[in-house]
Design an enzyme around this catalytic site. Structure first.
Site, PDB file in Angstrom:
ATOM      1  N   LYS A  62      -3.046  -6.101   0.280  1.00  0.00           N
ATOM      2  CA  LYS A  62      -1.881  -5.184   0.783  1.00  0.00           C
ATOM      3  C   LYS A  62      -1.623  -3.996   0.350  1.00  0.00           C
ATOM      4  O   LYS A  62      -0.655  -3.452   0.268  1.00  0.00           O
ATOM      5  CB  LYS A  62      -0.796  -6.093   0.540  1.00  0.00           C
ATOM      6  CG  LYS A  62      -0.662  -7.621   1.168  1.00  0.00           C
ATOM      7  CD  LYS A  62      -1.251  -7.935   2.446  1.00  0.00           C
ATOM      8  CE  LYS A  62      -0.591  -7.427   3.612  1.00  0.00           C
ATOM      9  NZ  LYS A  62      -1.656  -7.725   4.681  1.00  0.00           N
ATOM     10  N   THR A  66      -6.450  -1.844   5.822  1.00  0.00           N
ATOM     11  CA  THR A  66      -6.684  -1.827   7.285  1.00  0.00           C
ATOM     12  C   THR A  66      -6.662  -0.197   7.813  1.00  0.00           C
ATOM     13  O   THR A  66      -7.610   0.171   8.393  1.00  0.00           O
ATOM     14  CB  THR A  66      -5.403  -2.255   8.040  1.00  0.00           C
ATOM     15  OG1 THR A  66      -5.277  -3.661   7.392  1.00  0.00           O
ATOM     16  CG2 THR A  66      -5.572  -2.452   9.425  1.00  0.00           C
ATOM     17  N   TRP A  67      -5.965   0.526   7.195  1.00  0.00           N
ATOM     18  CA  TRP A  67      -5.805   1.934   7.326  1.00  0.00           C
ATOM     19  C   TRP A  67      -6.884   2.566   7.124  1.00  0.00           C
ATOM     20  O   TRP A  67      -7.650   3.180   7.850  1.00  0.00           O
ATOM     21  CB  TRP A  67      -4.443   2.544   6.506  1.00  0.00           C
ATOM     22  CG  TRP A  67      -4.067   3.837   6.969  1.00  0.00           C
ATOM     23  CD1 TRP A  67      -4.402   4.646   7.903  1.00  0.00           C
ATOM     24  CD2 TRP A  67      -3.320   4.837   6.140  1.00  0.00           C
ATOM     25  NE1 TRP A  67      -3.952   5.965   7.754  1.00  0.00           N
ATOM     26  CE2 TRP A  67      -3.370   6.004   6.829  1.00  0.00           C
ATOM     27  CE3 TRP A  67      -2.628   4.639   4.973  1.00  0.00           C
ATOM     28  CZ2 TRP A  67      -2.497   7.143   6.118  1.00  0.00           C
ATOM     29  CZ3 TRP A  67      -1.821   5.703   4.438  1.00  0.00           C
ATOM     30  CH2 TRP A  67      -1.986   6.866   4.951  1.00  0.00           C
ATOM     31  N   HIS A 126     -12.460  -7.393  -1.345  1.00  0.00           N
ATOM     32  CA  HIS A 126     -11.156  -7.266  -2.004  1.00  0.00           C
ATOM     33  C   HIS A 126     -11.573  -7.740  -3.445  1.00  0.00           C
ATOM     34  O   HIS A 126     -10.747  -7.823  -4.370  1.00  0.00           O
ATOM     35  CB  HIS A 126     -10.096  -8.420  -1.652  1.00  0.00           C
ATOM     36  CG  HIS A 126      -9.516  -7.914  -0.488  1.00  0.00           C
ATOM     37  ND1 HIS A 126      -8.648  -6.706  -0.333  1.00  0.00           N
ATOM     38  CD2 HIS A 126      -8.793  -8.624   0.557  1.00  0.00           C
ATOM     39  CE1 HIS A 126      -7.844  -6.381   0.795  1.00  0.00           C
ATOM     40  NE2 HIS A 126      -8.005  -7.563   1.452  1.00  0.00           N
ATOM     41  N   ARG A 148      -2.167   1.085  -4.352  1.00  0.00           N
ATOM     42  CA  ARG A 148      -0.761   1.265  -3.917  1.00  0.00           C
ATOM     43  C   ARG A 148      -0.019   1.077  -5.030  1.00  0.00           C
ATOM     44  O   ARG A 148      -0.176  -0.051  -5.833  1.00  0.00           O
ATOM     45  CB  ARG A 148      -0.665   0.329  -2.742  1.00  0.00           C
ATOM     46  CG  ARG A 148       0.698   0.614  -1.993  1.00  0.00           C
ATOM     47  CD  ARG A 148       0.741  -0.434  -0.794  1.00  0.00           C
ATOM     48  NE  ARG A 148       1.780   0.284   0.153  1.00  0.00           N
ATOM     49  CZ  ARG A 148       2.285  -0.750   1.181  1.00  0.00           C
ATOM     50  NH1 ARG A 148       1.788  -1.716   1.459  1.00  0.00           N
ATOM     51  NH2 ARG A 148       3.545   0.159   1.901  1.00  0.00           N
ATOM     52  N   SER A 156       4.712  -6.346   0.738  1.00  0.00           N
ATOM     53  CA  SER A 156       3.888  -6.335   1.720  1.00  0.00           C
ATOM     54  C   SER A 156       3.203  -7.701   1.488  1.00  0.00           C
ATOM     55  O   SER A 156       3.056  -8.505   2.478  1.00  0.00           O
ATOM     56  CB  SER A 156       2.842  -5.287   1.721  1.00  0.00           C
ATOM     57  OG  SER A 156       2.029  -5.231   2.692  1.00  0.00           O
ATOM     58  N   LYS A 283       5.517  -2.344   8.376  1.00  0.00           N
ATOM     59  CA  LYS A 283       6.423  -1.006   8.293  1.00  0.00           C
ATOM     60  C   LYS A 283       5.497   0.359   8.048  1.00  0.00           C
ATOM     61  O   LYS A 283       5.679   1.433   8.283  1.00  0.00           O
ATOM     62  CB  LYS A 283       7.476  -1.127   7.333  1.00  0.00           C
ATOM     63  CG  LYS A 283       8.672  -2.080   7.589  1.00  0.00           C
ATOM     64  CD  LYS A 283       9.739  -1.773   6.537  1.00  0.00           C
ATOM     65  CE  LYS A 283      11.011  -2.370   7.157  1.00  0.00           C
ATOM     66  NZ  LYS A 283      12.169  -1.946   6.337  1.00  0.00           N
ATOM     67  N   GLY A 284       4.691   0.037   7.071  1.00  0.00           N
ATOM     68  CA  GLY A 284       3.806   1.185   6.743  1.00  0.00           C
ATOM     69  C   GLY A 284       4.515   2.279   5.920  1.00  0.00           C
ATOM     70  O   GLY A 284       4.139   3.613   6.490  1.00  0.00           O
TER      71      GLY A 284
HETATM   72  P1  PAP Z   1      -4.800  -6.704   3.690  1.00  0.00           P
HETATM   73  O1  PAP Z   1      -4.870  -6.693   2.238  1.00  0.00           O
HETATM   74  O2  PAP Z   1      -4.354  -8.093   4.476  1.00  0.00           O
HETATM   75  O3  PAP Z   1      -6.173  -6.178   4.277  1.00  0.00           O
HETATM   76  P2  PAP Z   1      -3.545  -4.048   3.960  1.00  0.00           P
HETATM   77  O4  PAP Z   1      -4.134  -3.450   5.124  1.00  0.00           O
HETATM   78  O5  PAP Z   1      -4.462  -3.762   2.459  1.00  0.00           O
HETATM   79  O6  PAP Z   1      -3.727  -5.639   4.196  1.00  0.00           O
HETATM   80  O7  PAP Z   1      -2.231  -3.865   3.922  1.00  0.00           O
HETATM   81  C1  PAP Z   1      -1.199  -3.723   4.875  1.00  0.00           C
HETATM   82  C2  PAP Z   1      -0.269  -2.687   4.480  1.00  0.00           C
HETATM   83  O8  PAP Z   1      -0.476  -1.610   5.180  1.00  0.00           O
HETATM   84  C3  PAP Z   1       0.774  -3.171   5.228  1.00  0.00           C
HETATM   85  O9  PAP Z   1       2.015  -2.619   4.513  1.00  0.00           O
HETATM   86  P3  PAP Z   1       3.671  -2.864   4.622  1.00  0.00           P
HETATM   87  O10 PAP Z   1       3.685  -4.454   4.710  1.00  0.00           O
HETATM   88  O11 PAP Z   1       4.298  -2.322   3.302  1.00  0.00           O
HETATM   89  O12 PAP Z   1       3.952  -2.565   6.061  1.00  0.00           O
HETATM   90  C4  PAP Z   1       0.783  -2.273   6.541  1.00  0.00           C
HETATM   91  O13 PAP Z   1       1.913  -2.079   7.387  1.00  0.00           O
HETATM   92  C5  PAP Z   1       0.293  -1.152   6.067  1.00  0.00           C
HETATM   93  N1  PAP Z   1      -0.593  -0.291   7.260  1.00  0.00           N
HETATM   94  C6  PAP Z   1      -1.638  -0.758   7.975  1.00  0.00           C
HETATM   95  N2  PAP Z   1      -1.919   0.091   8.748  1.00  0.00           N
HETATM   96  C7  PAP Z   1      -1.373   1.424   8.208  1.00  0.00           C
HETATM   97  C8  PAP Z   1      -1.542   2.707   8.784  1.00  0.00           C
HETATM   98  N3  PAP Z   1      -2.226   3.031   9.884  1.00  0.00           N
HETATM   99  N4  PAP Z   1      -0.923   3.505   7.979  1.00  0.00           N
HETATM  100  C9  PAP Z   1       0.013   3.243   6.886  1.00  0.00           C
HETATM  101  N5  PAP Z   1       0.006   1.987   6.769  1.00  0.00           N
HETATM  102  C10 PAP Z   1      -0.504   0.962   7.403  1.00  0.00           C
END
Ligand code: PAP
Length: 320
Positions: A62, A66-67, A126, A148, A156, A283-284
């Site tokens: 988290k 993904t980003w 991971h 992060r 998250s 939320k991102g």
């Molecule tokens: P994973 O470990 O399951 O792969 P991961 O992608 O590392 O998850 O983290 C998800 C977080 O990235 C989420 O944060 P939040 O819960 O605080 O909202 C997700 O919203 C955020 N995220 C996904 N895509 C983007 C993006 N394009 N820009 C910024 N944040 C993003």
């Protein structure tokens, strides 16, 4: 080899415990795994053959995987960000430890796909640095790590627990109390945790090795465009124009990715469960922790992480 693997797993299993937040964890070489996933990790380590030009997106849970996957996949793809419309990001960039399944599963053939992918391959993990298949480090494969701040990571992760419980078929389906999960997280017992050790496992080598690019979610949120450029330079993608970089940056924004049909309505298969792609986009933002943390929680996290990070010369941001 198999005998060594079994002894190793049996020793680890002795430490397995049902976590109060419903996901069973086992400690192995200082990090926590779900027991079945640890078997998959061991299986992967015996089968995965690294290539020198492999590129890995590396991260804890988290922290922006993904980003980062979307950005790197776009940079490395000839069609730039168009690939993002076709598949969910996690089906575009395979995670190695989830691809070498130690039993018959719907996505068990991903290992064959990985073995047959043309070079340079883009993959993800991971795993902490110390748990990577040794070939990846000895060949000097390029790795891009995203860290992060622990407060936003915690929130998250906590919000994602129902999806994780479905993946691991845990019997606990009741909502997990924030306090219970917080206690485990601070004690280091979360998937691929301890959080601090995971981050430092990449931060420390990244200071002396040019094959590791260490990024933070917060710096990327503050200026994503310059980070897309930095990643493309790291990967030696000199053919990308400024316009390409701008396009990739905008297509990988939270707003853009989260509203693609494949991410609103598609699913990704993990183990034997389907995870809705929309669960990767919540939320991102930087600083959502302020909506969920008490002052005591904030002080406790500071105690757990700040000394260790400061000693290592690492300073993460908690707001922008
Ligand atoms: P994973 O470990 O399951 O792969 P991961 O992608 O590392 O998850 O983290 C998800 C977080 O990235 C989420 O944060 P939040 O819960 O605080 O909202 C997700 O919203 C955020 N995220 C996904 N895509 C983007 C993006 N394009 N820009 C910024 N944040 C993003």
């Amino acid at each position: 080899m198999q005998a060594t693997l079994n002894i190793c797993l049996n020793m680890s299993m002795a430490l397995a415990r049902e976590n109060p937040y419903g996901i069973e964890l086992v400690e192995h070489d200082g990090f926590f795994y779900q027991p079945r996933s640890l078997k998959d990790v061991m299986n992967m380590k015996t089968q995965f053959k690294a290539r020198k030009d492999d590129v890995f997106v590396c991260s804890g849970m988290k922290t922006g995987t993904t980003w980062l996957k979307a950005i790197v996949a776009s940079i490395m793809s000839e069609s730039k960000s168009h690939v993002l419309k076709e598949k969910g990001v996690h089906d575009l960039v395979y995670n190695i430890e989830r691809s070498y399944i130690s039993r018959s599963m719907p996505n068990a053939n991903t290992s064959t796909i990985i073995a047959e992918m043309p070079s340079p391959r883009l993959l993800s993990t991971h795993l902490p640095y110390s748990a990577l298949p040794p070939q990846i480090t000895s060949l000097g494969c390029r790795m891009i790590y995203i860290a992060r701040n622990p407060k936003d990571t915690f929130v998250s992760h906590w919000k994602y627990l129902p999806a994780l419980q479905a993946v691991f078929n845990t019997e606990t389906t009741a909502p997990v109390s924030k306090e219970v999960f917080f206690d485990s997280f601070c004690n280091g017992a979360s998937l691929f945790g301890p959080f601090v050790d995971h981050v430092l496992s990449f931060w420390n080598p990244s200071r002396r090795q040019s094959n590791i690019l260490f990024l933070t979610y917060e710096d990327m949120k503050a200026d994503s465009l310059s980070h897309v450029k930095k990643i493309s330079d790291f990967l030696g993608q000199s053919s990308l124009t400024e316009e390409d970089i701008r396009y990739i940056d905008s297509q990988c924004s939270f707003q853009s990715l989260s509203t693609l049909d494949v991410n609103k309505n598609g699913k990704t298969t993990y183990k034997n469960a389907n995870v809705n792609n929309r669960s990767f986009y919540r939320k991102g933002e930087v600083g959502d922790w302020k909506n969920h943390f008490t002052p005591e929680m904030s002080s406790r996290i500071n105690l757990v992480v700040e000394n260790k990070f400061q000693e290592a010369g690492l300073f993460l941001k908690y707001e922008l």
